[in-house]
Design a protein around this motif. Structure first.
Motif, PDB file in Angstrom:
ATOM      1  N   LYS A   2       0.867  -1.269  -0.080  1.00 41.89           N
ATOM      2  CA  LYS A   2       0.106  -0.040  -0.114  1.00 41.89           C
ATOM      3  C   LYS A   2       0.797   1.321  -0.014  1.00 41.89           C
ATOM      4  O   LYS A   2       0.454   2.311  -0.231  1.00 41.89           O
ATOM      5  N   TYR A   3       2.077   1.143   0.409  1.00 38.89           N
ATOM      6  CA  TYR A   3       3.024   2.320   0.450  1.00 38.89           C
ATOM      7  C   TYR A   3       3.800   2.369  -0.675  1.00 38.89           C
ATOM      8  O   TYR A   3       4.244   1.418  -1.486  1.00 38.89           O
ATOM      9  N   LYS A   4       4.270   3.557  -1.232  1.00 37.60           N
ATOM     10  CA  LYS A   4       5.236   3.865  -2.313  1.00 37.60           C
ATOM     11  C   LYS A   4       6.406   4.787  -1.628  1.00 37.60           C
ATOM     12  O   LYS A   4       6.247   5.569  -0.718  1.00 37.60           O
ATOM     13  N   LEU A   5       7.212   4.807  -2.601  1.00 39.66           N
ATOM     14  CA  LEU A   5       8.725   5.624  -2.292  1.00 39.66           C
ATOM     15  C   LEU A   5       8.127   7.202  -1.900  1.00 39.66           C
ATOM     16  O   LEU A   5       7.376   7.700  -2.974  1.00 39.66           O
ATOM     17  N   GLY A   6       8.493   7.618  -0.963  1.00 37.81           N
ATOM     18  CA  GLY A   6       8.311   9.151  -0.665  1.00 37.81           C
ATOM     19  C   GLY A   6       7.112   9.595   0.323  1.00 37.81           C
ATOM     20  O   GLY A   6       6.794  10.530   0.699  1.00 37.81           O
ATOM     21  N   ASP A  25      10.242  -5.695   0.423  1.00 35.21           N
ATOM     22  CA  ASP A  25       9.493  -6.868  -0.204  1.00 35.21           C
ATOM     23  C   ASP A  25       8.013  -6.281   0.059  1.00 35.21           C
ATOM     24  O   ASP A  25       7.595  -5.140   0.505  1.00 35.21           O
ATOM     25  N   GLU A  26       6.825  -7.351  -0.024  1.00 39.12           N
ATOM     26  CA  GLU A  26       5.707  -7.163   0.254  1.00 39.12           C
ATOM     27  C   GLU A  26       5.261  -6.945   1.684  1.00 39.12           C
ATOM     28  O   GLU A  26       4.064  -6.176   1.652  1.00 39.12           O
ATOM     29  N   GLN A  27       6.196  -7.168   2.482  1.00 41.59           N
ATOM     30  CA  GLN A  27       5.828  -6.879   4.151  1.00 41.59           C
ATOM     31  C   GLN A  27       6.766  -5.896   4.647  1.00 41.59           C
ATOM     32  O   GLN A  27       6.314  -5.214   5.447  1.00 41.59           O
ATOM     33  N   PHE A  37      18.708   8.378   9.045  1.00 41.65           N
ATOM     34  CA  PHE A  37      18.965   6.705   9.394  1.00 41.65           C
ATOM     35  C   PHE A  37      17.974   6.040   8.625  1.00 41.65           C
ATOM     36  O   PHE A  37      16.844   6.253   9.323  1.00 41.65           O
ATOM     37  N   GLU A  38      18.052   5.042   7.993  1.00 34.55           N
ATOM     38  CA  GLU A  38      17.107   4.214   7.521  1.00 34.55           C
ATOM     39  C   GLU A  38      16.607   3.140   8.366  1.00 34.55           C
ATOM     40  O   GLU A  38      17.584   2.388   8.390  1.00 34.55           O
ATOM     41  N   ILE A  39      15.588   2.745   8.869  1.00 34.33           N
ATOM     42  CA  ILE A  39      15.038   1.762   9.529  1.00 34.33           C
ATOM     43  C   ILE A  39      14.136   0.704   8.780  1.00 34.33           C
ATOM     44  O   ILE A  39      13.092   0.992   8.728  1.00 34.33           O
ATOM     45  N   PRO A  40      14.615  -0.620   8.805  1.00 31.36           N
ATOM     46  CA  PRO A  40      13.771  -1.576   8.247  1.00 31.36           C
ATOM     47  C   PRO A  40      12.476  -1.820   9.109  1.00 31.36           C
ATOM     48  O   PRO A  40      12.700  -2.088  10.441  1.00 31.36           O
ATOM     49  N   VAL A  41      11.232  -1.900   8.571  1.00 37.97           N
ATOM     50  CA  VAL A  41      10.054  -1.990   9.482  1.00 37.97           C
ATOM     51  C   VAL A  41       8.975  -2.691   8.561  1.00 37.97           C
ATOM     52  O   VAL A  41       8.831  -2.691   7.443  1.00 37.97           O
ATOM     53  N   LEU A  42       8.101  -3.490   9.364  1.00 36.80           N
ATOM     54  CA  LEU A  42       7.143  -4.192   8.612  1.00 36.80           C
ATOM     55  C   LEU A  42       5.954  -2.940   8.389  1.00 36.80           C
ATOM     56  O   LEU A  42       5.729  -2.039   9.163  1.00 36.80           O
TER      57      LEU A  42
END
Length: 315
Positions: A2-6, A25-27, A37-42
């Motif tokens: 549902k999200y996109k860059l930006g 990925d999809e999740q 700082f970039e954080i990976p998150v569900l």
């Protein structure tokens, strides 16, 4: 996804918010917070913040419609504009920018390893722009190929151009030049024109040139390593020339010197064009970006020339 860059999002379980800078990925997504700082998150652990900040984060922003006055019809000016995000420095946004007087029906599709994805389809009014894609500039080597298709429409008494069908694989040299203010968007970025005619080679004329008698062939002079395009270096009567005449002389001198460098297999050549209003530099960079014998180009020795010279690396 549902999200996109930006997109601007807020973490559900923490007091953090930031911009989506990676679709893992999809999740999973990557969100760049205030300290870059970039954080990976569900994706399920963040929520979209509606109505936040610049228009470009809320919708695929299109500027207001501009009325075209009689006698001012413009038939050329379809561009891809690449603009860094004002908030998330890691991101750039791609826009289809319409400087023509036509209404455009535009489509953008990406292709990567024979996999196609429709990214944008819509109407772009005269003198407006629409955001069509977002990506990290640092991941340029991973960008897909962009397939742009454009149909023209107008209610005025004007001939309608043939549809545009342009395939573009961006390379580092497309962003080698300095950023400039993008029309309509009023932001710094890079501009790539889509509706320029392709450089066509007349095969018959090329063949004839190979079979001309030796006395008919013109000897191509080897240019100097640093070729000065200042008009006073090219013409003694420059004070009597108009601006357009000066530009034509400078561009022709540039083309002859570039041809000479290619014929004599020079590895590189530097063109001194000065800073001025930037029109000559922009014209040279436009020609270089489409030349099949140019490997790349860049600002030359800033400590010596500032931003007034371009070094061209040849294949």
């Amino acid at each position: 996804m549902k999200y996109k860059l930006g997109d601007f999002v807020r973490f559900v379980d923490e007091k953090l918010e930031g911009y989506v800078t990676q679709i893992i990925d999809e999740q999973m997504i990557g969100v760049t917070v205030e300290d870059d700082f970039e954080i990976p998150v569900l994706a399920a652990k963040v929520t979209y913040v509606h109505g936040h900040g610049a228009e470009s984060h809320d919708e695929d922003y299109v500027a207001p419609v501009t009325t075209v006055l009689p006698g001012e019809f413009k038939s050329k000016g379809v561009f891809i504009a690449v603009v860094p995000d004002a908030k998330a420095n890691a991101l750039v946004h791609l826009y289809i920018l319409n400087e023509t007087s036509y209404q455009l029906l535009a489509s953008l599709t990406t292709e990567q390893q024979k996999s196609f994805k429709g990214e944008f389809a819509g109407i772009i009014e005269p003198n407006t722009a629409a955001k069509v894609y977002s990506a990290k500039l640092s991941d340029l080597q991973l960008w897909p190929k962009f397939l742009s298709q454009v149909l023209y429409h107008t209610r005025q008494n004007q001939e309608v151009p043939a549809p545009l069908n342009v395939s573009e694989q961006f390379k580092a040299k497309d962003f080698a030049g300095a950023k400039k203010i993008i029309p309509i968007l009023k932001q710094q970025g890079w501009l790539i024109q889509l509706d320029e005619p392709e450089l066509l080679i007349d095969a018959e004329k090329l063949k004839e040139s190979f079979f001309k008698p030796a006395e008919e062939k013109q000897e191509v002079q080897k240019p100097v390593q640093e070729f000065d395009l200042h008009i006073e270096k090219l013409r003694d009567d420059h004070q009597f020339l108009t601006s357009s005449e000066m530009m034509n002389i400078q561009v022709n001198a540039f083309k002859h010197a570039l041809d000479g460098a290619i014929v004599h297999q020079m590895p590189d050549i530097t063109f001194i064009h000065g800073t001025g209003n930037g029109i000559l530099k922009h014209e040279l960079h436009k020609l270089l970006s489409k030349h099949p014998k140019v490997q790349t180009f860049m600002d030359a020795r800033k400590e010596k020339f500032g931003y007034g010279a371009t070094k061209v690396m040849l294949k």
